[in-house]
Design a protein around this motif. Structure first.
Motif, short mmCIF file in Angstrom:
data_model
loop_
_atom_site.label_atom_id
_atom_site.label_comp_id
_atom_site.label_asym_id
_atom_site.label_seq_id
_atom_site.Cartn_x
_atom_site.Cartn_y
_atom_site.Cartn_z
N TYR A 121 9.83 0.91 -0.68
CA TYR A 121 10.85 1.15 0.35
C TYR A 121 11.02 2.65 0.63
N ILE A 122 11.08 3.45 -0.43
CA ILE A 122 11.24 4.89 -0.26
C ILE A 122 10.04 5.48 0.46
N LYS A 123 8.84 5.03 0.13
CA LYS A 123 7.64 5.53 0.82
C LYS A 123 7.70 5.24 2.31
N PRO A 181 16.59 1.89 -0.95
CA PRO A 181 17.16 0.69 -0.38
C PRO A 181 18.56 0.39 -0.93
N ALA A 182 19.33 -0.35 -0.15
CA ALA A 182 20.63 -0.83 -0.61
C ALA A 182 20.41 -2.03 -1.52
N THR A 183 21.41 -2.34 -2.29
CA THR A 183 21.34 -3.46 -3.23
C THR A 183 20.96 -4.76 -2.53
N TYR A 184 21.58 -5.03 -1.37
CA TYR A 184 21.30 -6.30 -0.70
C TYR A 184 19.85 -6.37 -0.22
N GLU A 185 19.24 -5.23 0.12
CA GLU A 185 17.83 -5.23 0.54
C GLU A 185 16.91 -5.54 -0.65
N ILE A 186 17.24 -4.99 -1.80
CA ILE A 186 16.46 -5.27 -3.01
C ILE A 186 16.61 -6.75 -3.36
N ALA A 187 17.83 -7.26 -3.30
CA ALA A 187 18.09 -8.66 -3.62
C ALA A 187 17.32 -9.59 -2.68
N ALA A 190 22.39 6.23 -3.52
CA ALA A 190 22.40 7.60 -4.04
C ALA A 190 21.61 7.74 -5.33
N TYR A 191 20.41 7.20 -5.36
CA TYR A 191 19.57 7.32 -6.54
C TYR A 191 18.16 7.66 -6.10
N ARG A 192 17.38 8.12 -7.03
CA ARG A 192 15.97 8.44 -6.76
C ARG A 192 15.19 8.17 -8.03
N ILE A 193 13.90 8.11 -7.88
CA ILE A 193 13.04 7.93 -9.04
C ILE A 193 12.97 9.27 -9.76
N LYS A 194 13.15 9.25 -11.05
CA LYS A 194 13.22 10.49 -11.85
C LYS A 194 12.02 11.40 -11.55
#
Length: 85
Positions: A15-17, A23-29, A62-66
């Protein structure tokens, strides 16, 4: 549990790419077939395990891959930059 986390992480990366933001939680779900509560729990675990990181806990995007940085270059900027050089 490990399989769910892996599914979630793979979706986040994809999604980030594509969108240059998480993505929002509902999109992941919706993509993984997991409930929103399960996704939130696994995101919390990924944050705790320091696979994901955030400066704004509680914000759904508001998160990212480390150790990664999202850089978005708009097409009109690209044209402007190319014409400068």
């Amino acid at each position: 549990a490990e399989d769910n986390r892996e599914k979630i992480l793979k979706f986040i990366v994809k999604y980030i790419k594509r969108h240059c933001y998480p993505p929002a939680t509902y999109e992941i779900a919706a993509d993984t077939g997991l409930s929103k509560a399960t996704v939130r729990r696994h995101i919390a675990m990924l944050l705790e395990d320091r696979i994901l990181e955030t400066e704004h806990p509680g914000d759904s995007r508001a998160y990212r891959i480390k150790d990664t940085k999202i850089v978005m270059v708009r097409n009109d900027w690209r044209k402007e930059i190319q014409s400068m050089y």
